[in-house]
Design a protein around this motif. Structure first.
Motif, PDB file in Angstrom:
ATOM      1  N   LEU A   1      32.533  51.969  91.260  1.00 30.95           N
ATOM      2  CA  LEU A   1      32.094  50.732  91.625  1.00 30.95           C
ATOM      3  C   LEU A   1      33.254  50.351  92.522  1.00 30.95           C
ATOM      4  N   ASP A   2      32.628  49.923  93.973  1.00 33.54           N
ATOM      5  CA  ASP A   2      33.392  49.337  95.058  1.00 33.54           C
ATOM      6  C   ASP A   2      32.928  48.205  95.181  1.00 33.54           C
ATOM      7  N   LEU A   3      33.852  47.019  95.240  1.00 31.89           N
ATOM      8  CA  LEU A   3      33.601  45.731  95.759  1.00 31.89           C
ATOM      9  C   LEU A   3      33.855  45.648  97.095  1.00 31.89           C
ATOM     10  N   LEU A   4      32.761  45.629  98.012  1.00 32.94           N
ATOM     11  CA  LEU A   4      32.812  45.658  99.471  1.00 32.94           C
ATOM     12  C   LEU A   4      32.845  44.462 100.124  1.00 32.94           C
ATOM     13  N   GLY A   5      32.674  43.441  99.675  1.00 29.48           N
ATOM     14  CA  GLY A   5      32.367  42.006 100.200  1.00 29.48           C
ATOM     15  C   GLY A   5      33.807  41.695 100.521  1.00 29.48           C
ATOM     16  N   SER A   6      33.750  40.275 101.302  1.00 33.99           N
ATOM     17  CA  SER A   6      34.849  39.690 101.904  1.00 33.99           C
ATOM     18  C   SER A   6      35.308  39.016 100.724  1.00 33.99           C
ATOM     19  N   LYS A   7      36.586  38.350 100.941  1.00 36.50           N
ATOM     20  CA  LYS A   7      37.153  37.647 100.017  1.00 36.50           C
ATOM     21  C   LYS A   7      36.499  36.233  99.614  1.00 36.50           C
ATOM     22  N   ARG A   8      35.537  36.014 100.365  1.00 37.31           N
ATOM     23  CA  ARG A   8      34.730  34.824 100.136  1.00 37.31           C
ATOM     24  C   ARG A   8      33.374  35.218  99.165  1.00 37.31           C
ATOM     25  N   ASP A   9      33.209  36.619  99.236  1.00 38.58           N
ATOM     26  CA  ASP A   9      32.159  36.973  98.093  1.00 38.58           C
ATOM     27  C   ASP A   9      32.500  37.299  96.854  1.00 38.58           C
ATOM     28  N   VAL A  10      33.798  37.521  96.622  1.00 37.30           N
ATOM     29  CA  VAL A  10      34.544  37.933  95.323  1.00 37.30           C
ATOM     30  C   VAL A  10      35.898  37.332  95.045  1.00 37.30           C
ATOM     31  N   ASP A  11      36.019  36.998  93.943  1.00 34.80           N
ATOM     32  CA  ASP A  11      37.527  36.664  93.702  1.00 34.80           C
ATOM     33  C   ASP A  11      38.497  37.240  94.385  1.00 34.80           C
ATOM     34  N   PRO A  12      39.481  36.593  95.109  1.00 38.74           N
ATOM     35  CA  PRO A  12      40.747  37.295  95.897  1.00 38.74           C
ATOM     36  C   PRO A  12      41.470  38.252  94.779  1.00 38.74           C
ATOM     37  N   ASN A  13      41.449  38.052  93.379  1.00 37.89           N
ATOM     38  CA  ASN A  13      42.140  38.874  92.566  1.00 37.89           C
ATOM     39  C   ASN A  13      41.430  39.981  92.135  1.00 37.89           C
TER      40      ASN A  13
ATOM     41  N   LEU B   1      28.260  42.635  98.155  1.00 37.79           N
ATOM     42  CA  LEU B   1      27.988  43.949  98.587  1.00 37.79           C
ATOM     43  C   LEU B   1      28.693  44.802  98.039  1.00 37.79           C
ATOM     44  N   LEU B   2      28.264  46.005  97.571  1.00 33.00           N
ATOM     45  CA  LEU B   2      28.656  47.005  96.462  1.00 33.00           C
ATOM     46  C   LEU B   2      28.506  48.541  96.911  1.00 33.00           C
ATOM     47  N   GLY B   3      29.449  49.419  96.676  1.00 35.77           N
ATOM     48  CA  GLY B   3      29.222  50.700  96.966  1.00 35.77           C
ATOM     49  C   GLY B   3      29.460  51.361  95.626  1.00 35.77           C
ATOM     50  N   ILE B   4      28.386  52.015  95.083  1.00 36.62           N
ATOM     51  CA  ILE B   4      28.585  52.960  94.007  1.00 36.62           C
ATOM     52  C   ILE B   4      28.300  54.458  94.329  1.00 36.62           C
ATOM     53  N   GLN B   5      28.970  55.023  93.390  1.00 37.52           N
ATOM     54  CA  GLN B   5      28.808  56.482  93.245  1.00 37.52           C
ATOM     55  C   GLN B   5      28.070  56.766  91.706  1.00 37.52           C
ATOM     56  N   GLY B   6      27.239  57.527  91.485  1.00 33.34           N
ATOM     57  CA  GLY B   6      26.950  57.910  90.034  1.00 33.34           C
ATOM     58  C   GLY B   6      25.922  59.133  90.046  1.00 33.34           C
ATOM     59  N   THR B   7      25.251  59.106  88.871  1.00 33.06           N
ATOM     60  CA  THR B   7      24.301  60.193  88.932  1.00 33.06           C
ATOM     61  C   THR B   7      22.639  59.620  88.454  1.00 33.06           C
ATOM     62  N   LEU B   8      21.807  60.375  88.917  1.00 33.46           N
ATOM     63  CA  LEU B   8      20.543  59.852  88.824  1.00 33.46           C
ATOM     64  C   LEU B   8      20.041  60.497  87.287  1.00 33.46           C
TER      65      LEU B   8
ATOM     66  N   LEU C   1      25.682  55.111  97.261  1.00 30.27           N
ATOM     67  CA  LEU C   1      24.576  53.662  97.986  1.00 30.27           C
ATOM     68  C   LEU C   1      25.733  52.900  98.196  1.00 30.27           C
ATOM     69  N   VAL C   2      25.071  52.203  99.203  1.00 28.80           N
ATOM     70  CA  VAL C   2      25.675  50.867  99.537  1.00 28.80           C
ATOM     71  C   VAL C   2      24.806  49.768  99.453  1.00 28.80           C
ATOM     72  N   GLY C   3      24.863  48.729  98.795  1.00 31.43           N
ATOM     73  CA  GLY C   3      23.817  47.767  99.377  1.00 31.43           C
ATOM     74  C   GLY C   3      24.436  46.389  98.681  1.00 31.43           C
ATOM     75  N   ARG C   4      23.400  45.421  98.350  1.00 26.85           N
ATOM     76  CA  ARG C   4      23.618  43.948  97.650  1.00 26.85           C
ATOM     77  C   ARG C   4      22.986  43.971  96.169  1.00 26.85           C
TER      78      ARG C   4
ATOM     79  N   ALA D   1      31.065  42.812  85.469  1.00 20.67           N
ATOM     80  CA  ALA D   1      30.521  41.386  84.908  1.00 20.67           C
ATOM     81  C   ALA D   1      31.476  40.197  85.178  1.00 20.67           C
ATOM     82  N   ASN D   2      32.730  40.531  85.615  1.00 17.85           N
ATOM     83  CA  ASN D   2      33.536  39.625  86.133  1.00 17.85           C
ATOM     84  C   ASN D   2      33.468  39.302  87.432  1.00 17.85           C
ATOM     85  N   TYR D   3      33.220  40.134  88.155  1.00 19.23           N
ATOM     86  CA  TYR D   3      33.243  40.378  89.708  1.00 19.23           C
ATOM     87  C   TYR D   3      32.150  40.065  90.755  1.00 19.23           C
TER      88      TYR D   3
END
Length: 117
Positions: free
Chosen positions: A98-110, A68-75, A8-11, A60-62
């Protein structure tokens, strides 16, 4: 052969709820709003996410509400007794990636761009 795989990809629907256990385990619960590209309404589909371990710490940290997140998992289907005493169930996605897909404004640059459990 059986396959149980969800991509899934969503917010993020809110800030992560994180619990730390005496055993050292970390659990992060989060909701994810996913828009259907063919939907005629503006209502997204909502998914409950369960994230464990180091991936939970990354979330928790980011992750913040609206990230905007991309996730892969099991139901999996969780069953519980509701307030009225009736047995209920709800689908939950146990996140493995878990993939953090947002721009640098959305998440910490680190921030880590993606994390596998």
């Amino acid at each position: 052969m059986t396959i149980n795989l969800v991509n899934l990809v969503g917010r993020a629907g809110g800030d992560p709820e994180v619990r730390y256990f005496e055993s050292g385990s970390v659990l992060c619960n989060l909701t994810l709003a996913v828009n259907r590209p063919t939907s005629r309404t503006d209502q997204p589909d909502w998914f409950n996410l369960e994230i464990w371990g180091k991936t939970a710490e990354v979330a928790a940290n980011y992750v913040k509400k609206g990230s905007l997140l991309g996730i892969q998992g099991t139901l999996k289907i969780e069953t519980f007794t509701n307030r009225n005493g009736h047995e209920s169930s709800k689908p939950v996605i146990r996140v493995n990636r878990l993939d953090l897909l947002g721009s640098k404004r959305d998440v910490d640059p680190n921030a880590v761009a993606g994390y596998n459990e």
